[in-house]
Design a protein around this motif. Structure first.
Motif, PDB file in Angstrom:
ATOM      1  N   ALA A 207       0.823  -1.216   0.000  1.00 12.87           N
ATOM      2  CA  ALA A 207       0.000   0.000   0.000  1.00 12.87           C
ATOM      3  C   ALA A 207       0.855   1.264   0.000  1.00 12.87           C
ATOM      4  O   ALA A 207       0.483   2.279  -0.603  1.00 12.87           O
ATOM      5  CB  ALA A 207      -0.936  -0.009   1.209  1.00 12.87           C
ATOM      6  N   SER A 208       2.001   1.222   0.659  1.00 12.81           N
ATOM      7  CA  SER A 208       2.878   2.393   0.709  1.00 12.81           C
ATOM      8  C   SER A 208       3.795   2.491  -0.502  1.00 12.81           C
ATOM      9  O   SER A 208       4.628   3.392  -0.571  1.00 12.81           O
ATOM     10  CB  SER A 208       3.718   2.357   1.987  1.00 12.81           C
ATOM     11  OG  SER A 208       4.617   1.254   1.958  1.00 12.81           O
ATOM     12  N   ARG A 209       3.649   1.559  -1.442  1.00 10.43           N
ATOM     13  CA  ARG A 209       4.448   1.517  -2.669  1.00 10.43           C
ATOM     14  C   ARG A 209       5.950   1.448  -2.333  1.00 10.43           C
ATOM     15  O   ARG A 209       6.781   2.113  -2.941  1.00 10.43           O
ATOM     16  CB  ARG A 209       4.164   2.724  -3.562  1.00 10.43           C
ATOM     17  CG  ARG A 209       2.702   2.838  -3.977  1.00 10.43           C
ATOM     18  CD  ARG A 209       2.495   3.860  -5.080  1.00 10.43           C
ATOM     19  NE  ARG A 209       2.956   3.335  -6.357  1.00 10.43           N
ATOM     20  CZ  ARG A 209       3.769   3.982  -7.177  1.00 10.43           C
ATOM     21  NH1 ARG A 209       4.261   5.175  -6.837  1.00 10.43           N
ATOM     22  NH2 ARG A 209       4.131   3.462  -8.336  1.00 10.43           N
ATOM     23  N   ALA A 210       6.261   0.571  -1.389  1.00  9.01           N
ATOM     24  CA  ALA A 210       7.653   0.415  -0.976  1.00  9.01           C
ATOM     25  C   ALA A 210       8.517  -0.117  -2.108  1.00  9.01           C
ATOM     26  O   ALA A 210       9.687   0.263  -2.253  1.00  9.01           O
ATOM     27  CB  ALA A 210       7.731  -0.523   0.232  1.00  9.01           C
ATOM     28  N   GLY A 211       7.963  -1.017  -2.926  1.00 15.78           N
ATOM     29  CA  GLY A 211       8.735  -1.556  -4.047  1.00 15.78           C
ATOM     30  C   GLY A 211       9.073  -0.499  -5.074  1.00 15.78           C
ATOM     31  O   GLY A 211      10.204  -0.431  -5.576  1.00 15.78           O
ATOM     32  N   ALA A 212       8.090   0.348  -5.392  1.00 17.44           N
ATOM     33  CA  ALA A 212       8.341   1.432  -6.337  1.00 17.44           C
ATOM     34  C   ALA A 212       9.363   2.408  -5.778  1.00 17.44           C
ATOM     35  O   ALA A 212      10.277   2.864  -6.477  1.00 17.44           O
ATOM     36  CB  ALA A 212       7.033   2.150  -6.669  1.00 17.44           C
ATOM     37  N   ALA A 213       9.243   2.734  -4.492  1.00 18.99           N
ATOM     38  CA  ALA A 213      10.175   3.680  -3.877  1.00 18.99           C
ATOM     39  C   ALA A 213      11.598   3.138  -3.891  1.00 18.99           C
ATOM     40  O   ALA A 213      12.564   3.902  -4.040  1.00 18.99           O
ATOM     41  CB  ALA A 213       9.741   3.979  -2.440  1.00 18.99           C
ATOM     42  N   ALA A 214      11.735   1.821  -3.759  1.00 20.24           N
ATOM     43  CA  ALA A 214      13.070   1.217  -3.762  1.00 20.24           C
ATOM     44  C   ALA A 214      13.744   1.312  -5.126  1.00 20.24           C
ATOM     45  O   ALA A 214      14.959   1.120  -5.230  1.00 20.24           O
ATOM     46  CB  ALA A 214      12.982  -0.244  -3.337  1.00 20.24           C
ATOM     47  N   ALA A 215      12.967   1.620  -6.167  1.00 24.31           N
ATOM     48  CA  ALA A 215      13.535   1.775  -7.505  1.00 24.31           C
ATOM     49  C   ALA A 215      13.903   3.213  -7.822  1.00 24.31           C
ATOM     50  O   ALA A 215      14.345   3.508  -8.943  1.00 24.31           O
ATOM     51  CB  ALA A 215      12.530   1.266  -8.553  1.00 24.31           C
ATOM     52  N   ALA A 216      13.746   4.107  -6.859  1.00 27.06           N
ATOM     53  CA  ALA A 216      13.928   5.532  -7.127  1.00 27.06           C
ATOM     54  C   ALA A 216      15.333   5.868  -7.605  1.00 27.06           C
ATOM     55  O   ALA A 216      15.524   6.835  -8.354  1.00 27.06           O
ATOM     56  CB  ALA A 216      13.596   6.344  -5.877  1.00 27.06           C
ATOM     57  N   ASP A 217      16.333   5.098  -7.178  1.00 32.02           N
ATOM     58  CA  ASP A 217      17.710   5.445  -7.541  1.00 32.02           C
ATOM     59  C   ASP A 217      18.232   4.683  -8.755  1.00 32.02           C
ATOM     60  O   ASP A 217      19.400   4.808  -9.110  1.00 32.02           O
ATOM     61  CB  ASP A 217      18.640   5.212  -6.348  1.00 32.02           C
ATOM     62  CG  ASP A 217      18.649   3.760  -5.900  1.00 32.02           C
ATOM     63  OD1 ASP A 217      17.794   2.982  -6.395  1.00 32.02           O
ATOM     64  OD2 ASP A 217      19.494   3.393  -5.059  1.00 32.02           O
ATOM     65  N   LEU A 218      17.373   3.906  -9.423  1.00 24.78           N
ATOM     66  CA  LEU A 218      17.852   3.095 -10.544  1.00 24.78           C
ATOM     67  C   LEU A 218      18.288   3.933 -11.746  1.00 24.78           C
ATOM     68  O   LEU A 218      19.054   3.453 -12.589  1.00 24.78           O
ATOM     69  CB  LEU A 218      16.776   2.093 -10.983  1.00 24.78           C
ATOM     70  CG  LEU A 218      16.489   0.951 -10.021  1.00 24.78           C
ATOM     71  CD1 LEU A 218      15.392   0.062 -10.574  1.00 24.78           C
ATOM     72  CD2 LEU A 218      17.745   0.142  -9.746  1.00 24.78           C
ATOM     73  N   ASP A 219      17.785   5.157 -11.842  1.00 25.62           N
ATOM     74  CA  ASP A 219      18.188   6.018 -12.956  1.00 25.62           C
ATOM     75  C   ASP A 219      19.464   6.794 -12.658  1.00 25.62           C
ATOM     76  O   ASP A 219      19.971   7.513 -13.524  1.00 25.62           O
ATOM     77  CB  ASP A 219      17.058   7.007 -13.295  1.00 25.62           C
ATOM     78  CG  ASP A 219      15.908   6.323 -14.022  1.00 25.62           C
ATOM     79  OD1 ASP A 219      16.163   5.309 -14.704  1.00 25.62           O
ATOM     80  OD2 ASP A 219      14.761   6.772 -13.881  1.00 25.62           O
ATOM     81  N   ARG A 220      19.993   6.649 -11.449  1.00 22.73           N
ATOM     82  CA  ARG A 220      21.278   7.287 -11.144  1.00 22.73           C
ATOM     83  C   ARG A 220      22.403   6.491 -11.783  1.00 22.73           C
ATOM     84  O   ARG A 220      22.330   5.265 -11.891  1.00 22.73           O
ATOM     85  CB  ARG A 220      21.486   7.347  -9.635  1.00 22.73           C
ATOM     86  CG  ARG A 220      20.585   8.352  -8.926  1.00 22.73           C
ATOM     87  CD  ARG A 220      20.707   8.216  -7.418  1.00 22.73           C
ATOM     88  NE  ARG A 220      22.117   8.138  -7.019  1.00 22.73           N
ATOM     89  CZ  ARG A 220      22.525   7.549  -5.899  1.00 22.73           C
ATOM     90  NH1 ARG A 220      21.665   6.967  -5.091  1.00 22.73           N
ATOM     91  NH2 ARG A 220      23.821   7.535  -5.592  1.00 22.73           N
ATOM     92  N   PRO A 221      23.452   7.171 -12.241  1.00 21.65           N
ATOM     93  CA  PRO A 221      24.544   6.468 -12.924  1.00 21.65           C
ATOM     94  C   PRO A 221      25.109   5.313 -12.088  1.00 21.65           C
ATOM     95  O   PRO A 221      25.432   5.489 -10.908  1.00 21.65           O
ATOM     96  CB  PRO A 221      25.592   7.563 -13.138  1.00 21.65           C
ATOM     97  CG  PRO A 221      24.799   8.829 -13.200  1.00 21.65           C
ATOM     98  CD  PRO A 221      23.669   8.639 -12.229  1.00 21.65           C
TER      99      PRO A 221
END
Length: 415
Positions: A207-221
């Protein structure tokens, strides 16, 4: 007074198998290579599981066989000679019928080897009705409902449709919104998920979208690169693609839309429950824009859980005993080949050393592929299934690495 240490004489397993195979002669040639040795798939799909049966006969399982068991291994393959010769004959019949029907999907060896051995042990050599029997087998293998690789290829090859789908890709990626919230902690769920998964905690993480939040840094080099999900410094928009090969698939985030859909469409059992090709392609385009390039929050959460649980595979142990991370590390550390490679790195082939030292990246790639396949089949992961998925992925990685190590050492021994 010195005590001599007894050393058990061993013989490379590959050398023994090659010797036994050579004794079977030309009758098994369709199952072998030009050098007169059994094909890799012959060993993997026929000799190991159906003739040698190393699970039941552990003396045949190692890469080097004790000299006292060598004759038994040779005899087992020799005794299976008539069945193997009939298997080769049935394989020729099925390939001929396959060509007559213009079937191009799937690898014939993967699809037919074990069916041919079944026919050989049940019917013997092909008889006058061989063509009819082959037609029935091909119908069973290829006649299942569901989309096919040929349909996928035809769909994306149409110039007008390809232009429409490429525009859809461009628009979907241009509309991506970055995830900015901080990911909630996964440690509480990982602490007990192997024995007593907390459904309420799992649902709260979804519900808190923890999985999506864990992907937040994937676009960092370098982040997705370090996870083994791409070969690039940062992920880029996938191509639509036109062709794919199981033997040469890129890393998950580097695959074209066609390459992402290719593996399940080559498996007759998996594709039966899939949507039609146009729906699959359009959904895959949308999926590629999501966090972790997955569509369902449950899948994204399981990737995040796997990322955290696998951290101890690549460094010093930090997890609490009994947690998912500790259990994964314990399974990994029980593998004798892992100790061998880590203790004396130069003794193992380079690709095997890369397997062991890059196990976490291999684990995350396999986890992504497994969750992607479940999404295609609408098979959402439940809290009770999380540990089975996390543990099953590591088992799969270990089995693949064991096979590669054994094959590499056998090649070295024969050379």
């Amino acid at each position: 007074m010195s005590t001599a240490r007894a050393v058990t004489a061993t013989i490379p397993r590959g050398a023994l198998v090659a010797r036994a195979w050579a004794g079977l002669g030309d009758a098994v040639a369709p199952l072998g290579n030009p050098a007169g040795r059994p094909l890799t798939r012959t060993v993997k799909l026929i000799l190991d599981p159906l003739v040698l049966r190393p699970v039941q006969n552990p003396e045949f399982a190692a890469g080097a066989i004790a000299a006292e068991h060598a004759d038994a291994l040779l005899s087992r393959i020799a005794d299976a000679g008539p069945a193997l010769a009939a298997t080769a004959s049935w394989f020729v019949v099925l390939k001929k019928e396959r060509r007559r029907r213009w079937i191009t999907e799937g690898n014939p060896q993967d699809l037919y080897f074990q069916r041919c051995f079944e026919l050989a042990t049940g019917r013997g050599e092909p008889g006058p009705d061989a063509a009819e029997v082959a037609a029935v087998v091909l119908e069973e293998v290829h006649g299942r409902d569901g989309p096919t690789v040929a349909a996928l290829r035809d769909f994306v090859a149409d110039p007008g449709r390809a232009a429409e789908l490429t525009a859809l890709l461009d628009a979907a990626w241009a509309a991506r919104e970055p995830v900015v919230q901080a990911p909630p902690a996964t440690a509480p769920f990982l602490a007990t998920c192997a024995v007593a998964p907390d459904h309420g905690l799992f649902d709260a993480l979804v519900a808190s979208r923890a999985g999506a939040a864990a992907a937040a840094d994937l676009d960092r080099p370098g982040v997705a690169l370090a996870h083994g999900l791409t070969s690039r410094d940062v992920p880029v928009r996938p191509e639509l693609g036109r062709a794919a090969s199981k033997a040469n698939l890129p890393r998950p985030f580097d695959r074209s839309i066609v390459e992402r859909l290719f593996p399940p469409l080559t498996n007759a059992f998996q594709r039966a429950g899939l949507a039609d090709v146009p729906t699959l392609v359009r959904r895959e385009i949308a999926r590629s824009t999501g966090p972790w390039q997955l569509a369902e929050e449950e899948s994204r959460l399981v990737v995040a859980l796997g990322r955290d649980a696998s951290a101890d595979l690549a460094g010093p142990p930090t997890a609490e005993p009994g947690s998912a991370a500790a259990r994964l590390r314990s399974r990994w550390e029980r593998e004798a080949y892992v100790h061998r490679v880590l203790r004396v790195p130069s003794s193992a082939p380079p690709e095997v050393r890369a397997d062991v030292h890059g196990v976490r990246e291999a684990y995350l790639r396999r986890l992504w592929v497994r969750l992607h396949g479940r999404e295609l089949r609408h098979d959402t992961v439940t809290p009770d299934q999380v540990w089975d998925v996390l543990d099953g992925v590591l088992r799969s990685v270990i089995l693949d690495q064991r096979d590669r190590l054994r094959s590499a050492l056998e090649r070295e021994a024969v050379a």
